[in-house]
Design a protein around this motif. Structure first.
Motif, mmCIF file in Angstrom:
data_model
loop_
_atom_site.group_PDB
_atom_site.id
_atom_site.type_symbol
_atom_site.label_atom_id
_atom_site.label_comp_id
_atom_site.label_asym_id
_atom_site.label_seq_id
_atom_site.Cartn_x
_atom_site.Cartn_y
_atom_site.Cartn_z
ATOM 1 N N GLU A 28 0.860 -1.263 0.171
ATOM 2 C CA GLU A 28 0.345 0.101 -0.230
ATOM 3 C C GLU A 28 0.881 1.359 0.050
ATOM 4 N N LYS A 29 1.990 1.205 -0.292
ATOM 5 C CA LYS A 29 3.018 2.400 -0.647
ATOM 6 C C LYS A 29 2.561 3.054 -1.855
ATOM 7 N N ASN A 30 2.330 4.141 -1.701
ATOM 8 C CA ASN A 30 2.162 5.036 -2.935
ATOM 9 C C ASN A 30 3.296 6.240 -3.368
ATOM 10 N N SER A 66 0.691 9.222 -9.060
ATOM 11 C CA SER A 66 2.213 9.566 -9.141
ATOM 12 C C SER A 66 2.603 10.158 -10.323
ATOM 13 N N PHE A 113 -1.141 3.564 -9.808
ATOM 14 C CA PHE A 113 -0.866 4.530 -9.159
ATOM 15 C C PHE A 113 -1.196 6.114 -9.859
#
Length: 285
Positions: A55-57, A88, A85
């Motif tokens: 769950e890192k964005n 991002s 993403f």
């Protein structure tokens, strides 16, 4: 947080970084948009990358890949990443740029890839400003492992190798003329096949005949590539790839002939690429 990908056709090495350094590495299948559509690329990212990010964005994603050499191909990768993403920033570029940033860092230089194939560019410390085209297996690849293998196998078939050396080569690889021709002309990866003989040439590199081939291989690379870049004797010429690394002694001999100063020689771009982006991150904090 940023996400960096160094991708070949076989595997993709992902690094998750923040201003303090690398804190996670993920390996997934290789992504080459020359052969994969956006939906296929997305499926690989979704199945192999996303679960490992926990769950890192990332704020920014830098994807350097084989086959990322045209806007339409790059768009396939970008679309696949944007689905996962959407917030991002995504930057897609060729693996030649990753090599340049890895071995030149933030300084100008000539960057060369000498592995199975070969490529080169003139780099200004951030971007590629000139590139003598890599013509691939059939028309070029001077300096590469495939070119070395082609020289060796051609000499073997033409009976130009010393008898003992030819017998050793034949027995080592169970060579037959038809087997060689099938592997070169009927294979999907003839360059990979020919490059396998570079290991034999490294083992026999002290033999005068083999040394002459290795020297000629690099000499042609300097003549057709390195010497075409403006100021090539005034800035470092840097190399990445197994052929450059393992045959570095002869590479230095050829460089001296052309008045070239060799800077860095490494086998893989990963560590240098991390250092490049680490410096950018530290500057932005």
């Amino acid at each position: 947080m940023i996400l960096i990908a160094d991708s070949g056709s076989t595997k993709t090495d992902w690094r998750v970084m923040d201003a303090t350094g690398v804190y996670e590495q993920v390996l997934t299948a290789g992504i080459n948009p020359q052969y994969l559509e956006s939906a296929q690329i997305h499926s690989i990212f979704e199945a192999e990358l996303l679960p490992n990010l926990k769950e890192k964005n990332p704020d920014s994603i830098y994807f350097y890949g084989a086959g990322c050499s045209s806007p339409d191909r790059n768009l396939r990768v970008e679309q696949a990443l944007k689905k996962l993403f959407p917030d991002s920033e995504v930057f897609i570029d060729h693996d030649l740029l990753s090599a340049a940033r890895a071995i030149c860092g933030h300084k100008p230089g000539v960057a060369c890839i000498l592995g199975t194939g070969s490529n080169s560019c003139l780099y200004d410390g951030r971007n590629i400003v000139d590139n003598v085209p890599s013509l691939g297996f059939l028309m070029g690849d001077e300096g590469s492992g495939a070119y070395l293998g082609k020289m060796l196998i051609r000499a073997y078939l033409y009976r130009e190798l010393p008898e003992e050396l030819g017998i050793t080569l034949k027995n080592r690889y169970s060579l037959t003329k038809q087997g060689i021709l099938n592997s070169v002309y009927d294979s999907d990866m003839p360059s990979t096949y020919l490059a396998t003989f570079a290991k034999f040439m490294h083992e026999k590199r002290k033999d005068p005949v083999i040394h002459a081939m290795i020297y000629q291989n690099f000499d042609e690379f300097f003549e057709h590539h390195v010497c075409k870049y403006k100021g090539y004797t005034e800035i470092p010429v840097n190399f990445v790839g197994s052929v450059a690394f393992h045959f570095s002694e002869t590479l230095h001999q050829v460089a001296k002939k052309y008045g070239v100063h060799i800077g860095t020689i490494i086998t893989s771009p990963s560590d240098g690429l991390i250092a490049y982006h680490q410096e950018l991150l530290s500057q932005s904090v």
